[in-house]
Design an enzyme around this catalytic site. Sequence first.
Site, PDB file in Angstrom:
ATOM      1  N   ASN A 146      62.864 -27.064  62.791  1.00 32.57           N
ATOM      2  CA  ASN A 146      63.744 -26.516  61.943  1.00 32.57           C
ATOM      3  C   ASN A 146      62.664 -25.719  60.915  1.00 32.57           C
ATOM      4  O   ASN A 146      61.730 -26.102  60.481  1.00 32.57           O
ATOM      5  CB  ASN A 146      64.364 -27.738  61.150  1.00 32.57           C
ATOM      6  N   GLU A 169      69.131 -15.991  53.491  1.00 30.49           N
ATOM      7  CA  GLU A 169      69.742 -16.899  54.455  1.00 30.49           C
ATOM      8  C   GLU A 169      71.195 -17.020  54.975  1.00 30.49           C
ATOM      9  O   GLU A 169      72.020 -16.733  54.182  1.00 30.49           O
ATOM     10  CB  GLU A 169      69.467 -18.372  53.599  1.00 30.49           C
ATOM     11  N   ASP A 170      71.227 -17.273  56.095  1.00 33.05           N
ATOM     12  CA  ASP A 170      72.644 -17.565  56.895  1.00 33.05           C
ATOM     13  C   ASP A 170      73.402 -16.058  56.548  1.00 33.05           C
ATOM     14  O   ASP A 170      74.538 -16.246  56.392  1.00 33.05           O
ATOM     15  CB  ASP A 170      73.445 -18.656  56.515  1.00 33.05           C
ATOM     16  N   ARG A 195      77.295 -16.752  58.034  1.00 33.52           N
ATOM     17  CA  ARG A 195      77.035 -17.461  59.105  1.00 33.52           C
ATOM     18  C   ARG A 195      76.296 -18.847  58.891  1.00 33.52           C
ATOM     19  O   ARG A 195      75.130 -18.660  58.842  1.00 33.52           O
ATOM     20  CB  ARG A 195      76.483 -16.682  59.979  1.00 33.52           C
ATOM     21  N   ASN A 201      72.100 -25.705  64.704  1.00 32.61           N
ATOM     22  CA  ASN A 201      72.616 -26.802  63.566  1.00 32.61           C
ATOM     23  C   ASN A 201      74.156 -26.614  63.134  1.00 32.61           C
ATOM     24  O   ASN A 201      74.544 -25.481  63.187  1.00 32.61           O
ATOM     25  CB  ASN A 201      71.499 -26.463  62.376  1.00 32.61           C
ATOM     26  N   LYS A 219      68.027 -25.770  50.556  1.00 32.41           N
ATOM     27  CA  LYS A 219      66.910 -25.188  50.888  1.00 32.41           C
ATOM     28  C   LYS A 219      65.756 -25.124  49.780  1.00 32.41           C
ATOM     29  O   LYS A 219      64.944 -25.387  50.039  1.00 32.41           O
ATOM     30  CB  LYS A 219      66.895 -23.815  51.332  1.00 32.41           C
ATOM     31  N   TYR A 233      70.001 -31.876  53.208  1.00 29.90           N
ATOM     32  CA  TYR A 233      69.791 -30.659  54.034  1.00 29.90           C
ATOM     33  C   TYR A 233      70.456 -30.941  55.498  1.00 29.90           C
ATOM     34  O   TYR A 233      71.459 -31.846  55.494  1.00 29.90           O
ATOM     35  CB  TYR A 233      68.319 -30.494  54.071  1.00 29.90           C
ATOM     36  N   ASP A 262      65.008 -16.034  56.216  1.00 26.00           N
ATOM     37  CA  ASP A 262      64.557 -17.331  56.967  1.00 26.00           C
ATOM     38  C   ASP A 262      65.105 -17.762  58.458  1.00 26.00           C
ATOM     39  O   ASP A 262      64.411 -18.160  59.189  1.00 26.00           O
ATOM     40  CB  ASP A 262      65.406 -18.462  56.107  1.00 26.00           C
ATOM     41  N   ASP A 263      66.323 -17.292  58.679  1.00 25.72           N
ATOM     42  CA  ASP A 263      66.800 -17.357  60.135  1.00 25.72           C
ATOM     43  C   ASP A 263      66.088 -16.645  61.138  1.00 25.72           C
ATOM     44  O   ASP A 263      65.863 -17.038  62.596  1.00 25.72           O
ATOM     45  CB  ASP A 263      68.350 -17.447  59.947  1.00 25.72           C
TER      46      ASP A 263
HETATM   47  O1  LIG Z   1      69.444 -24.759  57.829  1.00 24.57           O
HETATM   48  C1  LIG Z   1      68.727 -25.343  59.128  1.00 24.57           C
HETATM   49  O2  LIG Z   1      68.891 -26.490  59.344  1.00 24.57           O
HETATM   50  C2  LIG Z   1      68.218 -24.322  59.558  1.00 24.57           C
HETATM   51  C3  LIG Z   1      68.767 -22.852  59.544  1.00 24.57           C
HETATM   52  O3  LIG Z   1      68.329 -22.196  58.823  1.00 24.57           O
HETATM   53  C4  LIG Z   1      69.885 -22.726  59.997  1.00 24.57           C
HETATM   54  O4  LIG Z   1      70.339 -23.423  61.193  1.00 24.57           O
HETATM   55  O5  LIG Z   1      70.473 -21.595  59.887  1.00 24.57           O
HETATM   56 MG   LIG Z   2      69.870 -20.755  58.031  1.00 27.79          MG
END
Ligand SMILES: O=C([O-])CC(=O)C(=O)O
Ligand SMILES: [Mg+2]
Length: 617
Positions: free
Chosen positions: A510, A280-281, A191, A466, A209, A138, A303-304
């Site tokens: 996090n 996610e992202d 992203r 991150n 994840k 991770y 999540d973000d």
């Molecule tokens: O993945 C991670 O460490 C936390 C997160 O969701 C990000 O930074 O997009």
């Molecule tokens: Mg993320």
Amino acid sequence: MLKNPALKTVHAASQRYITRQVRSYSRRALTTLAFPDLRLETTVQTTTKHGMDVIHDPLLSKGTAFSIAERERLGIRGLVPPRTQEMDKQLQRIMRNLRQSKTPLEKFVFMTALQDRNETLYYRLLIDNLEELSQIIYTPTVGEACLRFHSIYRRARGMYFSTLDRGQMAAMIHNWPHDQVDVIVVTDGSRVLGLGDLGANGMQIPIGKLSLYVAGGGIRPTSILPVVLDVGTNNEALLNDPLYLGMGHRRLEGDEYYSFVDEWVHAIHTRYPHALIQFEDFKYPHAYNLLNKYKEKYCCFNDDIQSTSAVALAGVLASLKARGKSIDTLNEERIICVGAGSAGVGVCEGIIDCMVEQGKVKTREEAYSKIWMLDQYGLLGNSLLQDNDGARSAPIGLGDRSNLDERQLSYLKKDMKDRMSLEEVVKAVKPTVILGLSGSPGVFTEGAIRAMAANVEKPCIFPLSNPTHQSECTAEQAFEWTDGRAIFASGSPFKDVEYKGKIRKVNQINNAMSFPGLGLGITVSRASRVTGKMFLETAVTIASMASEDQLKQGILFPGVGALRQVSKEVATRVCEIAHDEGLARAPMRPGTSLRNEIEESMWVPEYVPTIRIDGHI
Ligand SMILES: O=C([O-])CC(=O)C(=O)O
Ligand SMILES: [Mg+2]
């Protein structure tokens, strides 16, 4: 029932009844020589596979740990070295080999290979060494693995839906080999962490994840599904790289983009109507638009936006306690947020929701007045008051405030000059908390942090971007510039810092601290939606986990090493809310407490006897 393919039987069973009891086999079968390793109460896993197919299935394989009886039953006698090795010996061997890998990326490749061979062992290793190995599979190493995905690629994992698949997704989803899926993590790679557009290389993020969902949240490894929506990439380097594995065209935008995602969401829902979908992202504003489109219709969250927000809020609430204040004094804080994308806006909305819920602000507008937001050009301020001295204002054509949306505009400070630098804003506002969600390393400058420390006793410095090298400042800098007084939390891990002979504690804020527990709570309650209250209470639960003593040392909550305990607490609270809000679809088992039910439902990686089913038993 015995005629069903074995894994189907296992996966179709509810989360709680992972494997079947031997009880369901006839006594005659148990007394035969084929089952000397089983007693009536033993839990077993069943398979229709045989020979090499068993050894090469990472969900079934035990490597060198198959017992003699199993080797006989499964037709693998002679196919593995003769000595049966218990799991603890395997773990010793694996850990020794892993530690010989030199670089974090080599360790990542090693861990992936283990996951591809033997998932039980992979998760046992991960759980036993969460603190150390989460940094490999991770954040931060997963970031590097995404950058190199197309060169370290070995073996298929997860599903890809690309622009080639339009019109086919509802059929394609049936290619996934498992009938029960509880949690799906999906990205479009637009992203990835603070690394920008990485296209299909983003696949490592859902995989990482979901490994934490299993290791930290006790979700079954057969019930997870990592997904990439490959709508193209705007990353020139990838587009020009002949070895890139994703679609070699630019990203879909506008209606084409949204209808692509729509087709995927509907396809998922037809096969897995109960699954939790974690977005996610996704870049801003797609992240928000998709969340708003689907959150009332399906069991999903971003999540973000939402879980980063829950952990950041937990950090701020716990920091109040660490500063000797009550957690319901959030409205007295002055907060600067650097970063106005999905994570920045999401985190601030969570803080605003909490202020409103605590009832100490009269209006939502009053809550907005407690947060100063900066984007890459500086403060979201009044452009009529813009300082046009050239040095500070953005070049013509950049920094045009007309493209801020309503959500970002809520933070605009009408009485302050637009695009003020961080240091200027710090001097004007005297913040108690500074949050970094910018993806811009080093934007917490020495001048800004020193100015902050001049006005508050314990400045809360939270660079949350991150991976590590995208962090807005380092832990060393934060302690040095505040003369060791900072309460420090970062998105990616930093080591504790020795400053003036004393160890200063660092925290990791996090979203990994929140999503595994949330997913477990949703899975056990079979909640039909994910609600704002669930995130708010996740934050309050996490914020209440540190002891008085830990708070005194600047520890805000337990670290990733305690993820299973944190997840249990979060899941219990999420389940309660699902029941209170009338969203739970799984009945409570009479006579059991929620906490016990959660605990019992958490998957534990251990070898159980494997039985081959061929319809004769
Ligand atoms: O993945 C991670 O460490 C936390 C997160 O969701 C990000 O930074 O997009
Ligand atoms: Mg993320």
